[in-house]
Scaffold this motif. Structure first.
Motif, PDB file in Angstrom:
ATOM      1  N   SER A  47       0.834  -1.202   0.000  1.00  0.00           N
ATOM      2  CA  SER A  47       0.000   0.000   0.000  1.00  0.00           C
ATOM      3  C   SER A  47       0.873   1.258   0.000  1.00  0.00           C
ATOM      4  CB  SER A  47      -0.919   0.013   1.222  1.00  0.00           C
ATOM      5  OG  SER A  47      -1.687   1.194   1.228  1.00  0.00           O
ATOM      6  N   LEU A  48       0.607   2.150  -0.960  1.00  0.00           N
ATOM      7  CA  LEU A  48       1.323   3.414  -1.047  1.00  0.00           C
ATOM      8  C   LEU A  48       0.442   4.583  -0.623  1.00  0.00           C
ATOM      9  CD1 LEU A  48       3.058   2.880  -4.520  1.00  0.00           C
ATOM     10  CD2 LEU A  48       4.015   2.459  -2.245  1.00  0.00           C
ATOM     11  N   PHE A  49      -0.876   4.429  -0.781  1.00  0.00           N
ATOM     12  CA  PHE A  49      -1.815   5.499  -0.443  1.00  0.00           C
ATOM     13  C   PHE A  49      -3.221   4.917  -0.433  1.00  0.00           C
ATOM     14  CE2 PHE A  49      -4.762   8.841  -1.893  1.00  0.00           C
ATOM     15  CZ  PHE A  49      -4.574   9.777  -0.883  1.00  0.00           C
ATOM     16  N   SER A  50      -4.026   5.334   0.545  1.00  0.00           N
ATOM     17  CA  SER A  50      -5.427   4.911   0.607  1.00  0.00           C
ATOM     18  C   SER A  50      -6.200   5.958   1.398  1.00  0.00           C
ATOM     19  CB  SER A  50      -5.528   3.543   1.283  1.00  0.00           C
ATOM     20  OG  SER A  50      -6.881   3.140   1.349  1.00  0.00           O
ATOM     21  N   GLN A  51      -7.201   6.566   0.728  1.00  0.00           N
ATOM     22  CA  GLN A  51      -7.925   7.636   1.397  1.00  0.00           C
ATOM     23  C   GLN A  51      -9.186   8.009   0.627  1.00  0.00           C
ATOM     24  OE1 GLN A  51      -5.401  10.970   2.324  1.00  0.00           O
ATOM     25  NE2 GLN A  51      -7.099  12.385   2.428  1.00  0.00           N
ATOM     26  N   THR A  52     -10.193   8.472   1.351  1.00  0.00           N
ATOM     27  CA  THR A  52     -11.331   9.126   0.718  1.00  0.00           C
ATOM     28  C   THR A  52     -10.930  10.579   0.562  1.00  0.00           C
ATOM     29  OG1 THR A  52     -12.915   7.626   1.742  1.00  0.00           O
ATOM     30  CG2 THR A  52     -13.771   9.699   0.906  1.00  0.00           C
ATOM     31  N   MET A  53     -10.897  11.035  -0.690  1.00  0.00           N
ATOM     32  CA  MET A  53     -10.429  12.384  -0.981  1.00  0.00           C
ATOM     33  C   MET A  53     -11.619  13.297  -1.276  1.00  0.00           C
ATOM     34  SD  MET A  53      -7.098  11.474  -3.305  1.00  0.00           S
ATOM     35  CE  MET A  53      -6.492  13.165  -3.333  1.00  0.00           C
ATOM     36  N   THR A  54     -11.484  14.546  -0.928  1.00  0.00           N
ATOM     37  CA  THR A  54     -12.525  15.529  -1.195  1.00  0.00           C
ATOM     38  C   THR A  54     -12.277  16.186  -2.551  1.00  0.00           C
ATOM     39  OG1 THR A  54     -11.269  17.242  -0.057  1.00  0.00           O
ATOM     40  CG2 THR A  54     -12.882  16.016   1.252  1.00  0.00           C
ATOM     41  N   ALA A  55     -13.313  16.812  -3.078  1.00  0.00           N
ATOM     42  CA  ALA A  55     -13.186  17.521  -4.354  1.00  0.00           C
ATOM     43  C   ALA A  55     -12.092  18.577  -4.243  1.00  0.00           C
ATOM     44  CB  ALA A  55     -14.510  18.179  -4.715  1.00  0.00           C
ATOM     45  N   SER A  56     -11.326  18.707  -5.294  1.00  0.00           N
ATOM     46  CA  SER A  56     -10.252  19.698  -5.415  1.00  0.00           C
ATOM     47  C   SER A  56      -9.040  19.425  -4.527  1.00  0.00           C
ATOM     48  CB  SER A  56     -10.766  21.114  -5.163  1.00  0.00           C
ATOM     49  OG  SER A  56     -11.799  21.412  -6.073  1.00  0.00           O
ATOM     50  N   SER A  57      -8.998  18.282  -3.856  1.00  0.00           N
ATOM     51  CA  SER A  57      -7.784  17.933  -3.115  1.00  0.00           C
ATOM     52  C   SER A  57      -6.812  17.278  -4.086  1.00  0.00           C
ATOM     53  CB  SER A  57      -8.109  17.003  -1.946  1.00  0.00           C
ATOM     54  OG  SER A  57      -8.668  15.798  -2.408  1.00  0.00           O
ATOM     55  N   LYS A  58      -5.547  17.194  -3.699  1.00  0.00           N
ATOM     56  CA  LYS A  58      -4.529  16.599  -4.566  1.00  0.00           C
ATOM     57  C   LYS A  58      -3.594  15.748  -3.736  1.00  0.00           C
ATOM     58  CE  LYS A  58      -4.619  20.270  -7.948  1.00  0.00           C
ATOM     59  NZ  LYS A  58      -3.934  21.334  -8.626  1.00  0.00           N
ATOM     60  N   GLN A  59      -3.090  14.695  -4.370  1.00  0.00           N
ATOM     61  CA  GLN A  59      -2.130  13.820  -3.708  1.00  0.00           C
ATOM     62  C   GLN A  59      -1.110  13.351  -4.731  1.00  0.00           C
ATOM     63  OE1 GLN A  59      -1.962  12.961  -0.403  1.00  0.00           O
ATOM     64  NE2 GLN A  59      -0.075  11.881  -0.861  1.00  0.00           N
ATOM     65  N   SER A  60       0.160  13.430  -4.375  1.00  0.00           N
ATOM     66  CA  SER A  60       1.220  12.882  -5.221  1.00  0.00           C
ATOM     67  C   SER A  60       1.784  11.658  -4.533  1.00  0.00           C
ATOM     68  CB  SER A  60       2.341  13.903  -5.427  1.00  0.00           C
ATOM     69  OG  SER A  60       1.903  14.943  -6.247  1.00  0.00           O
ATOM     70  N   VAL A  61       1.926  10.584  -5.294  1.00  0.00           N
ATOM     71  CA  VAL A  61       2.463   9.338  -4.759  1.00  0.00           C
ATOM     72  C   VAL A  61       3.758   9.049  -5.501  1.00  0.00           C
ATOM     73  CG1 VAL A  61       2.035   6.885  -4.394  1.00  0.00           C
ATOM     74  CG2 VAL A  61       0.124   8.504  -4.294  1.00  0.00           C
ATOM     75  N   LYS A  62       4.852   8.965  -4.757  1.00  0.00           N
ATOM     76  CA  LYS A  62       6.156   8.640  -5.348  1.00  0.00           C
ATOM     77  C   LYS A  62       6.257   7.134  -5.516  1.00  0.00           C
ATOM     78  CE  LYS A  62       7.736  12.858  -5.194  1.00  0.00           C
ATOM     79  NZ  LYS A  62       7.876  13.653  -6.371  1.00  0.00           N
ATOM     80  N   ILE A  63       6.668   6.716  -6.707  1.00  0.00           N
ATOM     81  CA  ILE A  63       6.818   5.294  -7.009  1.00  0.00           C
ATOM     82  C   ILE A  63       8.295   5.046  -7.282  1.00  0.00           C
ATOM     83  CG2 ILE A  63       6.125   3.441  -8.563  1.00  0.00           C
ATOM     84  CD1 ILE A  63       3.571   5.158  -9.092  1.00  0.00           C
ATOM     85  N   SER A  64       8.896   4.187  -6.494  1.00  0.00           N
ATOM     86  CA  SER A  64      10.340   3.961  -6.600  1.00  0.00           C
ATOM     87  C   SER A  64      10.712   3.201  -7.870  1.00  0.00           C
ATOM     88  CB  SER A  64      10.854   3.210  -5.378  1.00  0.00           C
ATOM     89  OG  SER A  64      10.415   1.871  -5.409  1.00  0.00           O
ATOM     90  N   LYS A  65      11.990   3.230  -8.187  1.00  0.00           N
ATOM     91  CA  LYS A  65      12.517   2.582  -9.392  1.00  0.00           C
ATOM     92  C   LYS A  65      12.264   1.082  -9.418  1.00  0.00           C
ATOM     93  CE  LYS A  65      16.425   5.720  -9.884  1.00  0.00           C
ATOM     94  NZ  LYS A  65      17.882   5.800  -9.961  1.00  0.00           N
ATOM     95  N   SER A  66      12.205   0.467  -8.244  1.00  0.00           N
ATOM     96  CA  SER A  66      12.086  -0.992  -8.183  1.00  0.00           C
ATOM     97  C   SER A  66      10.670  -1.505  -8.437  1.00  0.00           C
ATOM     98  CB  SER A  66      12.575  -1.491  -6.829  1.00  0.00           C
ATOM     99  OG  SER A  66      11.752  -0.962  -5.800  1.00  0.00           O
ATOM    100  N   VAL A  67       9.663  -0.640  -8.364  1.00  0.00           N
ATOM    101  CA  VAL A  67       8.269  -1.064  -8.539  1.00  0.00           C
ATOM    102  C   VAL A  67       8.011  -1.421  -9.995  1.00  0.00           C
ATOM    103  CG1 VAL A  67       5.855  -0.319  -8.400  1.00  0.00           C
ATOM    104  CG2 VAL A  67       7.434   0.251  -6.565  1.00  0.00           C
ATOM    105  N   LYS A  68       7.403  -2.586 -10.205  1.00  0.00           N
ATOM    106  CA  LYS A  68       7.113  -3.067 -11.559  1.00  0.00           C
ATOM    107  C   LYS A  68       5.647  -2.883 -11.951  1.00  0.00           C
ATOM    108  CE  LYS A  68      10.716  -6.661 -11.542  1.00  0.00           C
ATOM    109  NZ  LYS A  68      11.674  -5.775 -11.031  1.00  0.00           N
ATOM    110  N   GLN A  69       4.767  -2.779 -10.947  1.00  0.00           N
ATOM    111  CA  GLN A  69       3.334  -2.691 -11.229  1.00  0.00           C
ATOM    112  C   GLN A  69       2.636  -1.848 -10.173  1.00  0.00           C
ATOM    113  OE1 GLN A  69       1.083  -6.279 -12.456  1.00  0.00           O
ATOM    114  NE2 GLN A  69       0.061  -6.030 -10.496  1.00  0.00           N
TER     115      GLN A  69
END
Length: 163
Positions: free
Chosen positions: A82-104
Motif C-alpha cells: 500500500s502506497l496510499f489509501s484515502q477518501t479524498m474531497t473535491a479539489s484535493s490533490k495527492q502525489s504518490v512517489k513510485i520507486s525505481k524498483s516497482v514493476k506494477q
C-alpha cells in the motif's frame, strides 16, 4: 587608479557569478529532462478494470498524481504494498512517489469519472472516455510483461475442495 581596480574587480566577480549560474541552470535542466516522457498503451479494458503498459519503461522513479473533482475513494499499491489509501474531497490533490524498483501499480478508484490520474504528468484515461465512470481497478505495468500484471490478481482467488 583605485576606481579602475574596483571596476575591474567588480567585473570579475560579475563574470564568475554569471558563469556559476549558467552551470547551475544547465545542470538543473539536464536533471529535469532525465525523466523520460511516459507513453501509455491500453492493454485490456472491461467494465470494472483497465490495464496499461508504459511503453518506454526504464529503471526510473515515477510520480502518480491523484486529483479528484468530486469526492472519491482512492487506493494505490506498488507491487502489492500500500502506497496510499484515502477518501479524498473535491479539489484535493495527492502525489504518490513510485520507486525505481516497482514493476506494477494498481489503483482502486471509487468514482473514477470524478478523479484525474496522471503518471509523470501524462493523464491516464481510466474510464475509457467516461464509458466506465464508477468503481475501477486500474493496473499500470511499469516493466515486464503486461500479462503478468493481469494474472496476479486472479491467480490466488481460485481454490477447490473435495468431500
Amino acid at each position: 587608479m583605485i576606481v579602475v581596480r574596483y571596476l575591474c574587480l567588480a567585473n570579475l566577480v560579475k563574470k564568475e557569478s554569471s558563469s556559476a549560474s549558467k552551470k547551475q541552470n544547465s545542470s538543473s535542466s539536464s536533471s529535469a529532462s532525465s525523466k523520460k516522457a511516459v507513453k501509455l498503451t491500453s492493454v485490456t479494458r472491461s467494465s470494472s478494470a483497465a490495464t496499461f503498459k508504459v511503453n518506454n519503461a526504464s529503471a526510473q522513479s515515477y510520480t502518480l498524481s491523484v486529483a479528484p473533482t468530486q469526492r472519491a475513494w482512492v487506493a494505490v499499491t506498488g507491487d502489492g504494498t500500500s502506497l496510499f489509501s484515502q477518501t479524498m474531497t473535491a479539489s484535493s490533490k495527492q502525489s504518490v512517489k513510485i520507486s525505481k524498483s516497482v514493476k506494477q501499480v494498481v489503483l482502486t478508484l471509487g468514482n473514477a469519472s470524478g478523479t484525474t490520474i496522471k503518471l509523470n504528468g501524462k493523464t491516464v484515461n481510466t474510464t475509457d472516455s467516461n464509458k466506465y465512470p464508477n468503481v475501477r481497478t486500474v493496473t499500470i505495468v511499469l516493466s515486464g510483461s503486461a500479462a503478468a500484471g493481469t494474472t496476479s490478481s486472479t491467480s490466488s482467488s481460485s481454490s477447490s475442495s473435495t468431500n
